[in-house]
Motif scaffolding. Structure first.
Motif, PDB file in Angstrom:
ATOM      1  N   ARG A 238      43.783  39.295  38.439  1.00  0.00           N
ATOM      2  CA  ARG A 238      42.450  39.564  38.987  1.00  0.00           C
ATOM      3  C   ARG A 238      42.348  40.988  39.525  1.00  0.00           C
ATOM      4  O   ARG A 238      41.289  41.605  39.432  1.00  0.00           O
TER       5      ARG A 238
ATOM      6  N   ARG B  80      41.751  43.142  36.549  1.00  0.00           N
ATOM      7  CA  ARG B  80      40.363  43.006  36.091  1.00  0.00           C
ATOM      8  C   ARG B  80      39.417  43.812  36.981  1.00  0.00           C
ATOM      9  O   ARG B  80      38.479  44.455  36.498  1.00  0.00           O
ATOM     10  N   THR B  81      39.664  43.773  38.292  1.00  0.00           N
ATOM     11  CA  THR B  81      38.802  44.512  39.210  1.00  0.00           C
ATOM     12  C   THR B  81      38.927  46.012  38.984  1.00  0.00           C
ATOM     13  O   THR B  81      37.919  46.736  38.987  1.00  0.00           O
TER      14      THR B  81
ATOM     15  N   SER C 264      39.322  40.673  45.608  1.00  0.00           N
ATOM     16  CA  SER C 264      38.791  39.830  44.528  1.00  0.00           C
ATOM     17  C   SER C 264      39.233  38.383  44.709  1.00  0.00           C
ATOM     18  O   SER C 264      40.188  38.082  45.427  1.00  0.00           O
TER      19      SER C 264
ATOM     20  N   HIS D 156      35.796  36.581  40.085  1.00  0.00           N
ATOM     21  CA  HIS D 156      36.062  36.462  38.649  1.00  0.00           C
ATOM     22  C   HIS D 156      36.156  34.993  38.249  1.00  0.00           C
ATOM     23  O   HIS D 156      36.498  34.129  39.060  1.00  0.00           O
TER      24      HIS D 156
ATOM     25  N   ALA E 135      31.206  39.719  38.565  1.00  0.00           N
ATOM     26  CA  ALA E 135      31.613  40.888  37.777  1.00  0.00           C
ATOM     27  C   ALA E 135      30.422  41.628  37.193  1.00  0.00           C
ATOM     28  O   ALA E 135      30.400  42.863  37.143  1.00  0.00           O
TER      29      ALA E 135
END
Length: 313
Positions: A151, A154-155, A200, A250, A280
């Protein structure tokens, strides 16, 4: 050169048709000859770096190509102090009329404060100050480490796509030591004098309600990371900055439109003193609006950045 004006193409000594490979090669040559550590001129090295950052990015280059002033014209060059030194043709943002007056924008090229070469400049190299991403996710503990790394990665990718690529002055610092304990802050984004502490969560897809502290799904609630104490501490350490706390939510499958988040009154993401929660797909719009609305949003304050990178709390 007539009038002392130069375009970014002239600074790197490439044709306007130069491809990415040619721009990179030209930058390496120019950086070697102008770098202060090699006996070059700090101001010229800064111009070389600005030219490269613009021409290597297709979106920035397209905007620049639509608006730059040809060499020898005085319509939109930025003059050096007292008329000395090179003048660089700056891009004109799309939709702006020539000669119109406007304040600095977060989409402008970054302005370093204090200027490099001045007595007040922080001990930070131009190369380091020009980087937009610093640090990396840190593997903390064993339990859940893999999910945390996913995560956080992804952030970082979202922040790169939706914030850093849009705002040249944006700086992302990952894995800072929290100013209130020995824990780590996932991410911190700095644009001008606005600062966002970002963490996140990853939750199953579905409809959730954010009430200011908990994501509620049916009869179950998921507590959010406690970022506000760290944000308040950073606000005291950096009184020149407006600091806000943000959570990016997410879904396991990576769908940016899941989960669906509804907000109770007063808890909509607006950059206020509460904890701001976004999915997101909304990150760039909500967080970007907060960051870009500050004073002097195109500024990279070297002293602030130096303190962040050094962990000098």
């Amino acid at each position: 050169m007539s009038g002392g004006y130069r375009t970014y193409y002239q600074i790197l000594r490439v044709e306007v048709t130069a491809d990415e490979k040619q721009v990179k090669a030209a930058y390496r040559r120019a950086a070697r000859s102008t770098h202060p550590d090699q006996g070059g001129n700090a101001e010229e090295f800064r111009l070389v770096t600005e030219a490269y950052q613009t021409l290597i990015d297709p979106a920035k280059r397209a905007v620049y190509d639509r608006g730059y002033a040809p060499a020898g014209t005085a319509s939109q060059g930025s003059a050096a102090p007292n008329g000395s030194g090179p003048r660089v043709a700056e891009p004109r943002p799309a939709g702006q009329r020539p000669g119109s007056n406007r304040g600095p924008s977060a989409t402008d090229l970054p302005s370093f404060v204090p200027p490099f070469g001045s007595a007040e400049a922080a001990p930070l190299s131009l190369d380091l100050a020009s980087r937009q991403i610093h640090g990396a996710p840190r593997k903390r503990g064993l339990f859940g480490a893999q999910a945390r790394l996913i995560r956080e990665a992804r952030t970082i990718e979202l922040l790169q796509q939706q914030i850093l690529n849009k705002y040249p002055s944006a700086r992302l610092v990952n894995g800072l030591v929290s100013p209130i304990d020995k824990s780590h802050l996932d991410h911190l984004v700095l644009v001008g004098y606005r600062m966002a502490v970002v963490s996140s969560m990853m939750v199953p897809e579905g409809a959730y309600r954010w009430n200011g502290s908990t994501l509620v799904h049916g009869q179950r609630g998921v507590e959010a990371p406690r970022l506000l104490p760290a944000a308040h501490a950073l606000a005291k350490l950096f009184p020149e900055c407006t600091v806000s706390a943000w959570i990016v939510v997410h879904s396991p499958g990576g769908n940016p439109f899941e989960p669906v988040i509804d907000y109770t009154r007063g808890n909509e993401p607006d950059g206020g003193p509460h904890l701001n929660v976004v999915g997101a797909a909304r990150l760039g719009r909500e967080l970007g609006s907060f960051l870009a609305a500050g004073e002097k949003p195109n500024t990279v304050d070297l002293q602030i950045l130096s303190r962040l990178l050094g962990g000098m709390y």
